[in-house]
Design an enzyme around this catalytic site. Structure first.
Site, PDB file in Angstrom:
ATOM      1  N   CYS A 126       0.613  -1.123   0.149  1.00  0.00           N
ATOM      2  CA  CYS A 126       0.000  -0.133  -0.064  1.00  0.00           C
ATOM      3  C   CYS A 126       0.852   1.300  -0.045  1.00  0.00           C
ATOM      4  O   CYS A 126       0.308   2.132  -0.474  1.00  0.00           O
ATOM      5  CB  CYS A 126      -0.975  -0.056   0.990  1.00  0.00           C
ATOM      6  SG  CYS A 126      -0.123  -0.345   2.781  1.00  0.00           S
ATOM      7  N   HIS A 251      -2.277   6.964   3.559  1.00  0.00           N
ATOM      8  CA  HIS A 251      -0.832   7.151   3.555  1.00  0.00           C
ATOM      9  C   HIS A 251       0.003   8.105   2.902  1.00  0.00           C
ATOM     10  O   HIS A 251      -0.652   8.658   1.868  1.00  0.00           O
ATOM     11  CB  HIS A 251       0.050   5.799   2.944  1.00  0.00           C
ATOM     12  CG  HIS A 251      -0.068   4.668   3.807  1.00  0.00           C
ATOM     13  ND1 HIS A 251      -0.669   4.707   4.969  1.00  0.00           N
ATOM     14  CD2 HIS A 251       0.125   3.376   3.577  1.00  0.00           C
ATOM     15  CE1 HIS A 251      -0.622   3.079   5.672  1.00  0.00           C
ATOM     16  NE2 HIS A 251       0.035   2.689   4.756  1.00  0.00           N
TER      17      HIS A 251
END
Length: 350
Positions: A126, A251
């Protein structure tokens, strides 16, 4: 037919939501999970579907399966599915560095998905997915020579346990305005920090992943190795430092990228603003720049703080944010699946 393996997990839930909101190209969607979750009924495409246990015969009649399960489960069961003629798209780290398994991002290297000797396609980590679409656009235009990255990773990157731990920590210190003013008081109030190794609330933790040689973490090496493989640059110098921050989802990364030729801020902005999967948000004078809170639930990578390096005209600094559960996991798998759908027939791949 489409199967979602790991349908009850955090990413599996996002996979179900994404499949439900996109075009119905599969007909039946089969939900698969561990034996302890079998029998549960979960919503997908407006229907309650019973979860089936992970067994060899559960793949009968399936054209494509999206896996979001631990590495060891993927390592055991993805080849089983492939042996049944199923095209497997795997989110785990079990196959990412396997030379016979393509590591695919549709905006970057879509053709790689059609060369899969083992019948398996791997999805990047990710954190890599949060940076790679924007970085690849710049690489195509200017030729990437070197990358330095610092990540700011959300608690949900550590799974449901990470999300719950951060919420619990925030609850533990809520309303106490004395916390955080003396060394050690946050740790004393919260305890061991759960899956983060240190308290995450009112703190940042300069560690994500497991220990590797010479002080590196597995997350840092994933950024390096996966970026190299996706871009087809096996010798690209990459240095990453991964940091966990008190954010639930999303993120972010600060990137310093060096290219083959001079790149102005305007050049980089022009390329980024015209790239699929990228949204340029870059007007600091008006307070416009990416933050993880602004990207939750959204598909693109948001990019801002674009600057030409003060010391190197061939270097660009930028900041990126992306939803680590969406493009960072489920969406990328769904995009690959949709790209392959026209080549699939019932029970086999062409």
């Amino acid at each position: 037919m489409l199967a979602i393996v790991g349908a009850t997990g955090a990413v599996g839930s996002v996979m179900r939501a994404i499949v439900s909101e996109r075009a119905d190209i599969w007909g039946e969607v089969r939900l698969i999970a561990s034996a302890r979750s079998a029998g549960r009924r979960l919503a997908v495409r407006g229907q309650d579907v019973e979860v089936r246990p992970l067994t060899p015969d559960v793949f009968d009649g399936v054209d494509l399966a999206m896996f979001d399960v631990p590495d060891e489960v993927s390592a055991q069961w993805a080849p089983v599915a492939a042996a049944h003629g199923v095209v497997v798209i795997d989110k785990s780290g079990a196959f990412r560095m396997d030379p016979q398994v393509p590591l695919v991002v549709p905006e970057v290297n879509p053709d790689a998905a059609f060369d899969r000797p083992r019948g398996i396609i791997s999805v990047p980590n990710c954190t890599t997915l949060s940076l790679i679409v924007a970085l690849a656009a710049l690489h195509r235009a200017f030729g990437l020579r070197e990358l330095v990255a610092a990540s700011y990773q959300a608690a949900s990157g550590a799974g449901q346990a990470g999300t719950e731990a951060l919420y619990d920590q925030l609850t533990e210190i809520a309303g106490n305005r004395m916390i955080g003013q003396q060394a050690g008081d946050v740790r004393a109030a919260i305890g061991d920090g759960g899956p983060f190794g240190a308290p995450l609330a009112l703190n940042v933790v300069p560690w994500a992943g497991s220990v590797r040689d010479e002080g590196w973490s597995s997350e840092e090496l994933k950024i390096r190795n996966e970026t190299r493989k996706i871009l087809g640059l096996p010798d690209l110098p990459v240095s990453a430092t991964c940091v966990r921050v008190p954010v639930i989802t999303g993120h972010s990364l600060a990137l310093h990228a060096v290219f083959d030729r001079d790149v102005s801020r305007a050049d980089a902005q022009r390329v980024l603003s015209g790239s699929p999967g990228v949204v340029l948000v870059d007007d600091p004078a008006r307070g416009e720049y990416p933050t993880p809170a602004d990207v939750v639930g959204l598909d693109p990578t948001f990019v801002g703080r674009v600057r030409q390096s003060l010391d190197n005209p061939r270097a660009i600094d930028l900041f990126v944010s992306g939803d680590n559960l969406r493009k960072g996991a489920a969406l990328n798998a769904a995009q690959i699946a949709e790209m392959l759908a026209p080549t699939l027939v019932a029970g086999a791949s062409v």
